[in-house]
Scaffold this motif. Sequence first.
Motif, PDB file in Angstrom:
ATOM      1  N   LEU A  56      35.259  46.736  37.008  1.00  0.00           N
ATOM      2  CA  LEU A  56      34.772  45.581  36.263  1.00  0.00           C
ATOM      3  C   LEU A  56      35.474  44.290  36.685  1.00  0.00           C
ATOM      4  CD1 LEU A  56      34.495  47.096  32.665  1.00  0.00           C
ATOM      5  CD2 LEU A  56      32.680  46.813  34.365  1.00  0.00           C
ATOM      6  N   LEU A  57      36.759  44.351  36.913  1.00  0.00           N
ATOM      7  CA  LEU A  57      37.503  43.159  37.332  1.00  0.00           C
ATOM      8  C   LEU A  57      36.970  42.611  38.652  1.00  0.00           C
ATOM      9  CD1 LEU A  57      41.119  44.255  36.322  1.00  0.00           C
ATOM     10  CD2 LEU A  57      39.819  42.366  35.316  1.00  0.00           C
ATOM     11  N   ASN A  58      36.504  43.499  39.516  1.00  0.00           N
ATOM     12  CA  ASN A  58      35.922  43.078  40.788  1.00  0.00           C
ATOM     13  C   ASN A  58      34.577  42.380  40.607  1.00  0.00           C
ATOM     14  OD1 ASN A  58      37.972  43.934  42.514  1.00  0.00           O
ATOM     15  ND2 ASN A  58      37.181  46.022  42.614  1.00  0.00           N
ATOM     16  N   LYS A  59      33.973  42.517  39.424  1.00  0.00           N
ATOM     17  CA  LYS A  59      32.679  41.895  39.156  1.00  0.00           C
ATOM     18  C   LYS A  59      32.818  40.564  38.420  1.00  0.00           C
ATOM     19  CE  LYS A  59      30.516  45.251  41.062  1.00  0.00           C
ATOM     20  NZ  LYS A  59      29.978  44.997  42.424  1.00  0.00           N
ATOM     21  N   LEU A  60      34.056  40.129  38.199  1.00  0.00           N
ATOM     22  CA  LEU A  60      34.278  38.865  37.509  1.00  0.00           C
ATOM     23  C   LEU A  60      34.337  37.697  38.488  1.00  0.00           C
ATOM     24  CD1 LEU A  60      37.056  39.886  34.962  1.00  0.00           C
ATOM     25  CD2 LEU A  60      34.744  39.139  34.374  1.00  0.00           C
ATOM     26  N   ASN A  61      33.824  36.559  38.048  1.00  0.00           N
ATOM     27  CA  ASN A  61      34.034  35.326  38.793  1.00  0.00           C
ATOM     28  C   ASN A  61      35.509  34.956  38.723  1.00  0.00           C
ATOM     29  OD1 ASN A  61      31.303  34.827  39.512  1.00  0.00           O
ATOM     30  ND2 ASN A  61      30.881  34.083  37.434  1.00  0.00           N
ATOM     31  N   GLU A  62      35.959  34.124  39.629  1.00  0.00           N
ATOM     32  CA  GLU A  62      37.355  33.696  39.629  1.00  0.00           C
ATOM     33  C   GLU A  62      37.699  33.074  38.283  1.00  0.00           C
ATOM     34  OE1 GLU A  62      40.903  34.001  41.178  1.00  0.00           O
ATOM     35  OE2 GLU A  62      39.101  34.562  42.299  1.00  0.00           O
ATOM     36  N   GLY A  63      38.791  33.537  37.679  1.00  0.00           N
ATOM     37  CA  GLY A  63      39.197  33.054  36.369  1.00  0.00           C
ATOM     38  C   GLY A  63      38.509  33.750  35.218  1.00  0.00           C
ATOM     39  N   GLY A  64      37.611  34.686  35.534  1.00  0.00           N
ATOM     40  CA  GLY A  64      36.907  35.424  34.493  1.00  0.00           C
ATOM     41  C   GLY A  64      37.813  36.380  33.744  1.00  0.00           C
ATOM     42  N   LYS A  65      37.304  36.913  32.639  1.00  0.00           N
ATOM     43  CA  LYS A  65      38.120  37.798  31.805  1.00  0.00           C
ATOM     44  C   LYS A  65      37.357  39.047  31.388  1.00  0.00           C
ATOM     45  CE  LYS A  65      41.211  34.424  29.611  1.00  0.00           C
ATOM     46  NZ  LYS A  65      41.620  33.831  28.316  1.00  0.00           N
ATOM     47  N   LEU A  66      38.092  40.137  31.348  1.00  0.00           N
ATOM     48  CA  LEU A  66      37.636  41.377  30.734  1.00  0.00           C
ATOM     49  C   LEU A  66      38.196  41.379  29.315  1.00  0.00           C
ATOM     50  CD1 LEU A  66      36.428  44.238  30.792  1.00  0.00           C
ATOM     51  CD2 LEU A  66      38.560  45.031  31.864  1.00  0.00           C
ATOM     52  N   LEU A  67      37.312  41.436  28.312  1.00  0.00           N
ATOM     53  CA  LEU A  67      37.708  41.396  26.908  1.00  0.00           C
ATOM     54  C   LEU A  67      37.262  42.674  26.212  1.00  0.00           C
ATOM     55  CD1 LEU A  67      36.585  37.728  26.095  1.00  0.00           C
ATOM     56  CD2 LEU A  67      38.928  38.509  26.477  1.00  0.00           C
ATOM     57  N   SER A 125      43.307  47.793  15.083  1.00  0.00           N
ATOM     58  CA  SER A 125      42.382  47.180  16.036  1.00  0.00           C
ATOM     59  C   SER A 125      42.959  45.919  16.641  1.00  0.00           C
ATOM     60  CB  SER A 125      41.058  46.836  15.332  1.00  0.00           C
ATOM     61  OG  SER A 125      41.253  45.800  14.384  1.00  0.00           O
ATOM     62  N   GLY A 126      42.339  45.501  17.740  1.00  0.00           N
ATOM     63  CA  GLY A 126      42.772  44.272  18.389  1.00  0.00           C
ATOM     64  C   GLY A 126      41.904  43.958  19.592  1.00  0.00           C
ATOM     65  N   ILE A 127      42.242  42.864  20.265  1.00  0.00           N
ATOM     66  CA  ILE A 127      41.510  42.420  21.452  1.00  0.00           C
ATOM     67  C   ILE A 127      42.442  42.488  22.651  1.00  0.00           C
ATOM     68  CG2 ILE A 127      40.302  40.508  22.561  1.00  0.00           C
ATOM     69  CD1 ILE A 127      39.688  39.454  19.705  1.00  0.00           C
ATOM     70  N   ILE A 128      42.008  43.235  23.636  1.00  0.00           N
ATOM     71  CA  ILE A 128      42.727  43.379  24.906  1.00  0.00           C
ATOM     72  C   ILE A 128      42.065  42.445  25.908  1.00  0.00           C
ATOM     73  CG2 ILE A 128      43.199  44.945  26.833  1.00  0.00           C
ATOM     74  CD1 ILE A 128      43.184  47.190  24.615  1.00  0.00           C
ATOM     75  N   SER A 129      42.860  41.654  26.604  1.00  0.00           N
ATOM     76  CA  SER A 129      42.331  40.699  27.573  1.00  0.00           C
ATOM     77  C   SER A 129      43.016  40.896  28.919  1.00  0.00           C
ATOM     78  CB  SER A 129      42.562  39.270  27.063  1.00  0.00           C
ATOM     79  OG  SER A 129      42.146  38.327  28.021  1.00  0.00           O
ATOM     80  N   ILE A 130      42.205  41.002  29.966  1.00  0.00           N
ATOM     81  CA  ILE A 130      42.724  41.080  31.321  1.00  0.00           C
ATOM     82  C   ILE A 130      42.009  40.025  32.153  1.00  0.00           C
ATOM     83  CG2 ILE A 130      43.188  42.531  33.334  1.00  0.00           C
ATOM     84  CD1 ILE A 130      42.804  44.986  31.542  1.00  0.00           C
ATOM     85  N   LYS A 131      42.769  39.089  32.695  1.00  0.00           N
ATOM     86  CA  LYS A 131      42.196  37.969  33.448  1.00  0.00           C
ATOM     87  C   LYS A 131      42.204  38.296  34.937  1.00  0.00           C
ATOM     88  CE  LYS A 131      42.433  32.934  33.848  1.00  0.00           C
ATOM     89  NZ  LYS A 131      43.142  31.721  33.398  1.00  0.00           N
ATOM     90  N   LYS A 132      41.114  37.904  35.611  1.00  0.00           N
ATOM     91  CA  LYS A 132      41.058  38.105  37.061  1.00  0.00           C
ATOM     92  C   LYS A 132      41.980  37.113  37.745  1.00  0.00           C
ATOM     93  CE  LYS A 132      38.045  38.581  41.010  1.00  0.00           C
ATOM     94  NZ  LYS A 132      36.662  38.731  41.505  1.00  0.00           N
TER      95      LYS A 132
END
Length: 205
Positions: free
Chosen positions: A136-147, A198-205
């Motif tokens: 999924l991270l490879n499918k993000l635009n630069e600066g995009g985020k996986l949430l 619960s919570g929100i996990i964020s990984i930035k490209k």
Amino acid sequence: MLDNKGFDLWADGYDEAVGLSEEENSYPFAGYKNVLSGIFQEIMTKPNAKVLDIGFGTGTLTTKLYENGCDVYGQDFSQRMIELAKEKMPNAKLFQGDFSKGLALELREGKYDFIIGTYSLHHLTDEKKISFFNELLNKLNEGGKLLIGDVAFSSRAELEKCRKEAEDKWDDDEIYFVLDELVKSFPNVTFKQKSYCSGIISIKK
């Protein structure tokens, strides 16, 4: 674990079931609205964002994004869930596919500003989560985020505490997120806790 037939059967009562758990502040959906709201607010910082939702269900969050100008894509393995979501988002690009086997073919060529998963990715093993997140991270635009909004904990000890309190309500087929363990594979991961479970996990490209 529910298969696609199980989700088809559950689809029409899903929103009601989630609401009851959320109102009672009980596992597994305590903090559900705060989780979805947090992800929504993050995405709204980018006008007309291109968003891919993995396991969108009935489209509770995705519909709000759609109504606020986002270009919505989605993958779910329940045909009934897709039908319900399509009624709310007629122009969204929604595809059927089992995400435990990766992205649907129709979604693999795209690039997205945000990729989100709410209460869906806990069906993957920890090992599969890592490989899928990298895809999924490879499918993000630069600066995009996986949430990822889900049942999640800062530590294994907190997970075990919740398991003990939940007793027979605990779902042993679901594999929840533990930040202390996830950070080993994704050093830039962040976690915003929204309830005791619960919570929100964020990984930035």
